[in-house]
Design a protein around this motif. Structure first.
Motif, PDB file in Angstrom:
ATOM      1  N   PRO A 179      -0.995  13.288   7.362  1.00 26.35           N
ATOM      2  CA  PRO A 179       0.165  12.781   8.096  1.00 26.35           C
ATOM      3  C   PRO A 179      -0.058  11.381   8.675  1.00 26.35           C
ATOM      4  N   ASP A 180      -1.321  11.010   8.891  1.00 28.29           N
ATOM      5  CA  ASP A 180      -1.602   9.660   9.396  1.00 28.29           C
ATOM      6  C   ASP A 180      -2.123   8.744   8.295  1.00 28.29           C
ATOM      7  N   GLY A 181      -1.965   9.178   7.040  1.00 30.22           N
ATOM      8  CA  GLY A 181      -2.542   8.421   5.925  1.00 30.22           C
ATOM      9  C   GLY A 181      -2.019   7.000   5.821  1.00 30.22           C
ATOM     10  N   VAL A 182      -2.923   6.081   5.468  1.00 27.39           N
ATOM     11  CA  VAL A 182      -2.583   4.675   5.212  1.00 27.39           C
ATOM     12  C   VAL A 182      -2.622   4.475   3.701  1.00 27.39           C
ATOM     13  N   MET A 183      -1.689   3.703   3.200  1.00 31.33           N
ATOM     14  CA  MET A 183      -1.671   3.498   1.749  1.00 31.33           C
ATOM     15  C   MET A 183      -1.581   2.020   1.403  1.00 31.33           C
ATOM     16  N   ILE A 184      -2.308   1.650   0.334  1.00 32.68           N
ATOM     17  CA  ILE A 184      -2.113   0.318  -0.243  1.00 32.68           C
ATOM     18  C   ILE A 184      -1.340   0.505  -1.537  1.00 32.68           C
TER      19      ILE A 184
END
Lengths: 359, 359
Positions: B102-107
């Protein structure tokens, strides 16, 4: 009797990648559905039966030449042991003809030219034969009426007008001229006295042998030795021994420019010596943009180009003008048409680049 | 946790004949010894393990994509049922990431760009991650420092300067600009306030989903339905039902131009979007005449050209300047470089010419 001698020497550079060492221009199907050589044989066939048609070619090409001409007797494909230019070639052929028929008449013609329409050519040959039957010592050349100031051909200046034969004008030759510069070519065209030297000759075999003996006695004697042995078991050995030692010289220079009774017929036909890929623009059907195209080709925004796909692949072009693209035998050439004079050097350099297999 | 989303859509026209319908640009090895896609995965691999790398591609290309990436789990190669531009693509990926973390960061990064050196890229990614960790609602874009007045790229105008991160300058985005004309591009370059929009974004999955819901509520709701079903047995059916109905719109226009907290990093690396064959001139080693050459090639009197022989045959060129010659898959393209904009239309027209097999 009339004999035909087809000169089929030549190397495999000017039509690379289609031409190769063992597959020079005359063996290629560049237009139509037969090779240049096959079309040349077909052109003279109405006047000369197969057993009196001879093809003189290089040793490397004799086998492929015979394979293309199954109706010509194998022995009529004569392999020069080494290229010696046209005087020894013509002399050898004349010895062979004279051995069969001491009064034989021969037409000498290159294997790799295009002539249209064929009926005009046939008529010119008949006229030439009539001339040499009347005057047995005559040497007759074909002079093509020029249509442009071409700098790539030699010229013949006409001299005194003689009587016409079969509707073909006959003149004495005033002089032979090498390939002219542009200004000279324009002057030749304007004067009306000059014709393109088409490299076709008609004469009695004995007449040309006499002239060779007169102007090139050593060559004449060597040819006589070959002629004496021809048809005997010693023939091949004598040819192999004598031919490579003969003087390397063209018949024009060695004899024609010096001989006494040289005549020129004014022939009026489309003639093309198919000098390089450029020539295909006038031999293949052109599309609306002036492109000569063969095989699977998609030409977009492309003009005045020659595009041949002979390996079965698709060639797509965009934005080209005056370019030659040819794919054959696993190689592809892309060249500006006005730079094709570099093709020979490029092909000769392929070995140094590690591409011997494409020679 | 950091996830990587590689956008690998795209058709097969701009690199024809090497690219085909089922083999678009990102699957090709155009330079180096791996495909564009493989090089893109390798670029992010130092920061993201294989199980957190996702590739979104077209249904036709999913199989070939998985075959090129054996270390990426097969389920991580996500096939779009139909191309819907980048907003649905990015939103789908964000739902997948948010479902895992739920707190994932994505490039988000394109599969078919070249970036050098890789360490500068890695450093910029770290800086972007630090920015979104501090400000969870931030949307971060990469702005490449321009080196020429390029008219083929979109631009980002920098606004207020914020603090630097990892030595990388961070600015608010003043505005996004479409591809400019030449004069505008020169003004952009001279002002120093503009960067090339490199199509790389870093954000929390929830942040971009929130922004999509705010600016494109129908799209946001559809994505939420897909996200809820993702990983269940209903997942594929929901995706197949919902995705083709989503609005076809790019993420830049749909969200980035309207969102509240958009930041741009000034990245200083060599960047090339490898737009067409022209781009290979800067990617392949050039010979002394400025030609980029691969395979068996003999280039004579040829300059500034791109010549690729990928089928094993020899390509020989004479007298060319600024021409592209590419042989691949049984087809050969010969095009002036400044006419490559016609390539797409040419390829699309091959079917009408009877050459469907080359599409």
């Amino acid at each position: 009797m009339l004999f035909a001698i087809i000169m089929a020497g030549g190397s495999g550079t000017r039509f690379w990648p289609k031409s190769r060492r063992d597959r020079p221009k005359q063996l290629l199907t560049l237009h139509g559905d037969a090779s240049m050589l096959q079309q040349t044989v077909a052109r003279i066939a109405p006047l000369v039966p197969a057993e009196r048609i001879f093809v003189v070619t290089g040793a490397d090409q004799a086998e492929a030449t015979r394979a293309q001409l199954p109706r010509i007797p194998a022995a009529n494909v004569v392999a020069e042991p080494r290229p010696r230019d046209t005087a020894p070639c013509v002399g050898l052929a004349a010895e062979i003809v004279a051995a069969q028929d001491p009064d034989g008449v021969m037409i000498v013609m290159p294997a790799d030219h295009v002539i249209r329409p064929e009926q005009v050519f046939i008529n010119a040959v008949k006229a030439a034969v009539a001339v040499v039957e009347d005057a047995p010592a005559s040497l007759v050349t074909f002079g093509v009426k020029p249509t442009r100031p071409e700098t790539g051909y030699g010229y013949i200046q006409r001299g005194e007008a003689l009587e016409a034969r079969e509707g073909v004008a006959v003149h004495r030759v005033a002089q032979f001229r090498e390939k002219p510069d542009r200004g000279t070519a324009e002057r030749f065209l304007a004067s009306g006295d000059y014709a393109w030297n088409a490299g076709i000759f008609v004469w009695r075999a004995r007449a040309i042998l006499n002239e060779i003996r007169r102007h090139k006695p050593l060559l004449g004697a060597a040819l006589a030795r070959v002629g004496a042995a021809w048809g005997t078991s010693a023939g091949p050995d004598v040819l192999a021994a004598e031919f490579p030692e003969m003087e390397r010289t063209p018949i024009d220079k060695a004899v024609m420019e010096k001989a006494g009774d040289v005549k020129v017929l004014e022939v009026v036909y489309d003639w093309n010596d198919v000098g390089d890929w450029r020539a295909l623009r006038s031999l293949l059907p052109a599309d609306a943009d002036g492109n000569a195209v063969r095989g699977d080709v998609a030409a977009v925004d492309t003009r005045n180009s020659v595009i041949l796909s002979d390996d079965g692949g698709l060639i797509a072009t965009i934005g080209l003008d005056d370019v030659v693209v040819v794919q054959a035998g696993g190689a592809t050439l892309v060249a500006r048409r006005d730079r094709l004079d570099q093709l020979k050097a490029m092909v000769e350099g392929l070995g140094d680049r590690g591409y011997e297999s494409y020679l």
